[in-house]
Design a protein around this motif. Structure first.
Motif, PDB file in Angstrom:
ATOM      1  N   ALA A 103       0.862  -1.347   0.073  1.00 38.66           N
ATOM      2  CA  ALA A 103       0.077   0.035  -0.124  1.00 38.66           C
ATOM      3  C   ALA A 103       0.768   1.393  -0.041  1.00 38.66           C
ATOM      4  O   ALA A 103       0.490   2.503   0.329  1.00 38.66           O
ATOM      5  N   SER A 104       2.015   1.036  -0.237  1.00 37.96           N
ATOM      6  CA  SER A 104       2.966   2.284  -0.147  1.00 37.96           C
ATOM      7  C   SER A 104       2.908   3.229  -1.403  1.00 37.96           C
ATOM      8  O   SER A 104       3.059   4.665  -1.028  1.00 37.96           O
ATOM      9  N   ASP A 105       2.203   2.915  -2.174  1.00 37.05           N
ATOM     10  CA  ASP A 105       1.815   3.582  -3.676  1.00 37.05           C
ATOM     11  C   ASP A 105       0.320   4.105  -3.483  1.00 37.05           C
ATOM     12  O   ASP A 105      -0.242   4.560  -4.273  1.00 37.05           O
ATOM     13  N   ALA A 106      -0.404   3.617  -2.277  1.00 31.20           N
ATOM     14  CA  ALA A 106      -1.987   3.973  -2.620  1.00 31.20           C
ATOM     15  C   ALA A 106      -2.155   5.438  -2.153  1.00 31.20           C
ATOM     16  O   ALA A 106      -1.308   6.161  -1.770  1.00 31.20           O
ATOM     17  N   PRO A 107      -3.249   5.953  -2.709  1.00 31.50           N
ATOM     18  CA  PRO A 107      -3.454   7.412  -2.327  1.00 31.50           C
ATOM     19  C   PRO A 107      -3.313   7.648  -0.899  1.00 31.50           C
ATOM     20  O   PRO A 107      -3.770   6.965  -0.091  1.00 31.50           O
ATOM     21  N   GLY A 108      -2.963   8.960  -0.777  1.00 34.92           N
ATOM     22  CA  GLY A 108      -2.583   9.389   0.600  1.00 34.92           C
ATOM     23  C   GLY A 108      -3.672   9.494   1.574  1.00 34.92           C
ATOM     24  O   GLY A 108      -3.686   9.183   2.612  1.00 34.92           O
ATOM     25  N   ASP A 109      -5.036   9.981   0.909  1.00 35.86           N
ATOM     26  CA  ASP A 109      -6.046   9.899   1.687  1.00 35.86           C
ATOM     27  C   ASP A 109      -6.810   8.746   1.646  1.00 35.86           C
ATOM     28  O   ASP A 109      -7.609   8.503   0.837  1.00 35.86           O
ATOM     29  N   ALA A 110      -6.627   7.790   2.805  1.00 35.47           N
ATOM     30  CA  ALA A 110      -7.250   6.667   2.912  1.00 35.47           C
ATOM     31  C   ALA A 110      -8.911   6.704   3.095  1.00 35.47           C
ATOM     32  O   ALA A 110      -9.593   5.738   2.862  1.00 35.47           O
ATOM     33  N   THR A 111      -9.436   7.916   3.374  1.00 34.60           N
ATOM     34  CA  THR A 111     -10.846   7.979   3.485  1.00 34.60           C
ATOM     35  C   THR A 111     -11.403   8.342   2.184  1.00 34.60           C
ATOM     36  O   THR A 111     -12.760   8.134   1.971  1.00 34.60           O
ATOM     37  N   ASP A 112     -10.776   8.498   0.989  1.00 37.03           N
ATOM     38  CA  ASP A 112     -11.385   8.789  -0.193  1.00 37.03           C
ATOM     39  C   ASP A 112     -11.644   7.485  -0.917  1.00 37.03           C
ATOM     40  O   ASP A 112     -10.557   6.795  -1.583  1.00 37.03           O
ATOM     41  N   SER A 113     -12.974   7.011  -0.704  1.00 27.97           N
ATOM     42  CA  SER A 113     -13.096   5.802  -1.064  1.00 27.97           C
ATOM     43  C   SER A 113     -13.179   5.522  -2.829  1.00 27.97           C
ATOM     44  O   SER A 113     -12.740   4.561  -3.257  1.00 27.97           O
TER      45      SER A 113
END
Length: 267
Positions: free
Chosen positions: A180-190
């Motif tokens: 998940a290192s390159d996942a979007p920074g805002d984890a709340t943005d579904s």
């Protein structure tokens, strides 16, 4: 033979023993020069001593000093292999086998040995083969076949056998943190998270994991799609065709229709 407690006989001593044997009437003699150091070490460590030496060594009854651990790094072979990437495990086991072969052959190091060398061509005899199997069994904690060096004639083949018998689980390709290192920074943005995941997953992966069917089911249960957007019909299969035989193109088309119905702009 020295590791088994038998030291070499000097030439003059051997001839003297031969003369002594010929002068005696008994039918069988075993002239041998015993080296009890290995047997004594085994006795002090609480290990089993060969029957021939049991009356010749005394076990040290002094309590052994407890060893303090200075590192938490794995020490056993299995632990070291579990901590190593899957692609490096065969190399680690091969190096272990090469070290044991070098010790049996009386070499100072394994640098001159190659993984694909035939052991018999290096001068390995039956006694050495027994010693090699014993050493590898102790190092790997495995029960290895008695004909190990002959059924698996090279260090590389022996290493593959050992790795197979250890039956180690495969190392995950990535930990959750690294994945998940390159996942979007805002984890709340579904929506961003969903788009990020779908960019990295193929329709075939979703199908095999069962997620595609679940997504389709959720889409059908949701509110009707806006007018003008595509709808997803129930997948129809030709008679006699198994579900697993659907092509990847069919699955991709179904996924695209699902995403369009959910309001995603595929352009």
């Amino acid at each position: 033979m020295r590791r088994q407690g038998i030291a070499p006989l000097p030439f003059a001593q051997g001839l003297a023993l031969l003369d002594a044997v010929l002068a005696r009437p008994a039918g069988n003699f075993v002239p041998a020069r015993l080296d009890l150091r290995e047997a004594q070490h085994a006795a002090d460590a609480g290990e089993e001593v060969p029957a021939l030496f049991r009356a010749l060594v005394r076990r040290n009854t002094r309590p052994a000093r407890a060893r303090t651990s200075v590192t938490s790094a794995p020490t056993g072979l299995r632990d070291r292999l579990l901590a190593a990437p899957a692609e490096e495990r065969i190399e680690l086991v091969t190096q272990l086998v090469l070290r044991e072969v070098a010790a049996v052959l009386g070499l100072d190091s394994a640098d001159s040995l190659a993984p694909d060398q035939v052991l018999k061509h290096l001068g390995l005899d039956s006694l050495m083969a027994v010693e090699l199997r014993r050493g590898l069994s102790a190092a790997t904690e495995l029960s290895l076949p008695a004909t190990l060096a002959f059924d698996y004639p090279t260090p590389e083949e022996i290493a593959k056998l050992i790795l197979t018998r250890l039956d180690l689980p495969t190392t995950p390709e990535a930990t959750p943190a690294s994945a998940a290192s390159d996942a979007p920074g805002d984890a709340t943005d579904s929506e961003a998270l969903l788009g990020w995941a779908l960019e990295r997953l193929s329709a075939d992966q979703l199908r095999r994991s069962g997620l595609l069917d679940r997504l389709v089911e959720l889409a059908r249960e949701s509110a009707p799609a806006p007018e003008g957007t595509a709808t997803v019909p129930a997948p129809a299969e030709p008679a006699g065709t198994l579900d697993d035989e659907r092509s990847v193109d069919d699955i991709n088309a179904e996924l695209n229709a699902l995403l369009e119905a959910s309001g995603f702009d595929l352009d």
